[in-house]
Each structure stands twice: as C-alpha cells, then as structure tokens.
Enzyme design. Structure first.
Site, short mmCIF file in Angstrom:
data_model
loop_
_atom_site.label_atom_id
_atom_site.label_comp_id
_atom_site.label_asym_id
_atom_site.label_seq_id
_atom_site.Cartn_x
_atom_site.Cartn_y
_atom_site.Cartn_z
N ILE A 17 0.84 -1.21 0.00
CA ILE A 17 0.00 0.00 0.00
C ILE A 17 0.87 1.25 0.00
CG2 ILE A 17 -1.79 1.26 1.25
CD1 ILE A 17 -2.71 -1.40 2.43
N TYR A 152 -0.21 -10.00 15.79
CA TYR A 152 -0.23 -8.86 14.86
C TYR A 152 -1.42 -7.95 15.18
CZ TYR A 152 -1.39 -6.28 10.61
OH TYR A 152 -1.74 -5.28 9.72
#
Length: 321
Positions: A17, A152
């Site tokens: 991204i 995460y």
C-alpha cells in the site's frame, strides 16, 4: 491541509500500500518525498514508477521503530507530514510474535513522540481492521470492540490506543486509518503472499487452490489504489484530525466468491480447489461501516470492480510467469 509544497515522509513506502500511496502523493506535488523502509517485504521495484516520475525521492533503509534514527530523518529532511505505513505483517506474527509486537508498537510510539516534540505538523497512521477481530456485529463501525486474535492484531490495536492517548494527552495532530483487506498489484508474492498472488501462482503451476476452512469467511476487499487515494483525501480534510476512520468499500465478500471471481477473470472457472483446516487467527466476518468516512468526505466509497481485479491479476501474471 494539502501536501502541496510540503516535505512528506512515507514509512513502509516501498511496500504494497505504501508504494501506491507514494504514487498518489506525487500528483499533489509535495516539495520533497522521503521513503523509509526496512525492506522486510518492500522492494525498490515497487517504487520504479514513482522514481521515474520523481527521481528526487529519497529512499532510506531504516527501522521505523528506531526513535533516534527517525528523529534524525525528520530533522534532516525537514518533514512536515508523516504517513506511517511501516508494519510487520500478520503471518510473521505467527512465527515471531514478540518481534512483531515490539516493532509495531515501537513504530507508533516513535512517531507519537516525534509529533509530541513538535518536529512534524501531522501524523497519519495506517492501522488495520484486524484490530477488531471477528465481527461482533455487522457492519463494523470505528467503535467496534477490539477482539484481537493474533499477536499482529494485538500490536495494531495497541498502536492505535497509543496514538489516541497522545492525541488526548498531548494534543498531537494525528489520524488513525483502519483499512480493511487490500487487493492490488505489488502485494508480496513470496512467503507472506496475499490471496490473489497465491491463486495466480497455483493456476500457473497447475496446482489446486487451497481454501482454508469452508471458505465462507468474509472480508471487505478494497483496491490498493483506492485506499491510497482515500488516505490522501483524509490527510487533506481538517475534519479528519484526531479521528479514527475505516477505509473500505462497505461490501462483504466471501473467500469462495473472491476465488470464483479471480478464476473467472483468468478464464479458468473450472480450476480445482480444495478445503483444508482453518488457518490460525483467521477472523470469520469483516464488513466495514464506512458511513463516518462518507459523511466527512461527502462522496461514496469505491467498490472492488472486475476491472480492478483484472489489473491485479495481469500484474501478477507479468511477474510470476
């Protein structure tokens, strides 16, 4: 609020991204673009089009969690705005959980400290919908409880809370963006690959496609280029200061459906698939409530079109063949 004529730093800017965001920011003509990336997943190839358009982009190999190093970069390049996309990804947290958590929390804390010290004007931190865990209710708004499943996810949730605490306590100008599942060119096709490169690779190899669980787990998929455009718009909007915002399409798609769409685009609708055990840490349902973002920006959010999927598949075919 535009980045025009400003110096911007994009951490993780050589990643998936991040590199799309660098491409998007070039259109706004900042005076300087600096990229910091540790190249754990990022690559210089992801920045090739950006460097053709702006050969003066500075690319620095550093750990974004290193406060002293980042403060030096901020000072040396006279940075006005930080777009923070540096991250250790979810699959890594299943093998190296402590390192993932320490690094992801450290990155957020580093830039909060830099903002608190008045060294930058604005911080745009890119988080993850994984912080929510599986949906307790649908659609999931920004107030949805954090039920982090993986290390995460827990690290992204913790980072968000740290940023929000600095906004409340020290008044820093920061926005937390929670993108849902991104699809597009440049997503790592290697060990930590996303679903599209995995499908393309298996079709090219003549191997059946593995679908974890029953495949009815859902995601809110968004094209990475659309995410980058929305991040730029959020930065430019004064109403987004201090906010937490979902970035998604508001459309729920099952993994089975996405596999069918991709195989159809590849002209291989009958390619074999098989179902295996559920993947550890896999959330069951994700669908974003994007009404807050739509209300601020004043327009509809994008959808994941077949054209966007075609561009994505074509890119992977070009790099995997």
């Amino acid at each position: 609020m535009s980045v025009r004529a400003k110096s911007v730093l994009v951490t993780g800017g050589a990643g998936f991204i991040g590199s799309h965001l660098v491409d998007r920011l070039i259109a706004d003509e900042p005076s300087r673009i600096t990229v910091v990336d540790n190249f754990f997943l990022g690559s210089m190839e992801n920045l090739s089009s950006a460097l053709r358009a702006r050969p003066d982009i500075d690319v620095i190999r550093l750990d974004a969690a290193d406060l002293a190093a980042m403060q030096d970069v901020i000072t040396q390049y006279d940075v006005d705005t930080v777009f923070d996309l540096a991250v250790i990804p979810l699959p890594t947290s299943l093998t190296y959980p402590a390192w993932t958590v320490q690094t992801n929390v450290g990155i957020a804390t580093t830039f909060c400290e830099i903002a608190r010290r008045g060294l930058v004007e604005r911080l745009v931190h890119v988080s993850s919908s994984e912080a929510y865990g599986s949906a307790r209710y649908i659609p999931m708004d920004e107030g949805h409880p954090h039920d982090a499943i993986t290390p995460y996810a827990a690290s992204k949730s913790a980072a968000d809370h740290i940023i929000e605490s600095y906004v409340q306590t020290f008044g820093i100008d920061a926005t937390v963006i929670r993108p849902f599942n991104n699809i597009g060119p440049r997503q790592n096709p290697g060990s930590y690959a996303g679903i599209v490169p995995i499908i393309v690779r298996r079709v090219l190899a003549g191997e059946p496609i593995e679908i974890y669980g029953d495949g009815e787990q859902t995601r809110d998929f968004i094209y990475a280029g659309d995410t980058a455009d929305l991040i730029a718009q959020i930065h430019d909007s004064p109403e987004c200061r201090g906010q937490v915002l979902n970035v998604a399409t508001g459309v729920e798609t099952s993994v089975n459906e996405l596999v069918r769409r991709i195989l159809g685009i590849m002209g291989r609708p009958d390619h074999p698939t098989f179902h295996s055990e559920e993947r550890p840490g896999d959330v069951r349902r994700h669908l974003a409530d994007v009404s807050k973002l739509k209300g601020i920006l004043g327009h509809e959010t994008p959808s994941l079109t077949d054209d966007a999927l075609q561009r994505t598949v074509d890119w992977y075919l070009s790099v995997l063949r």
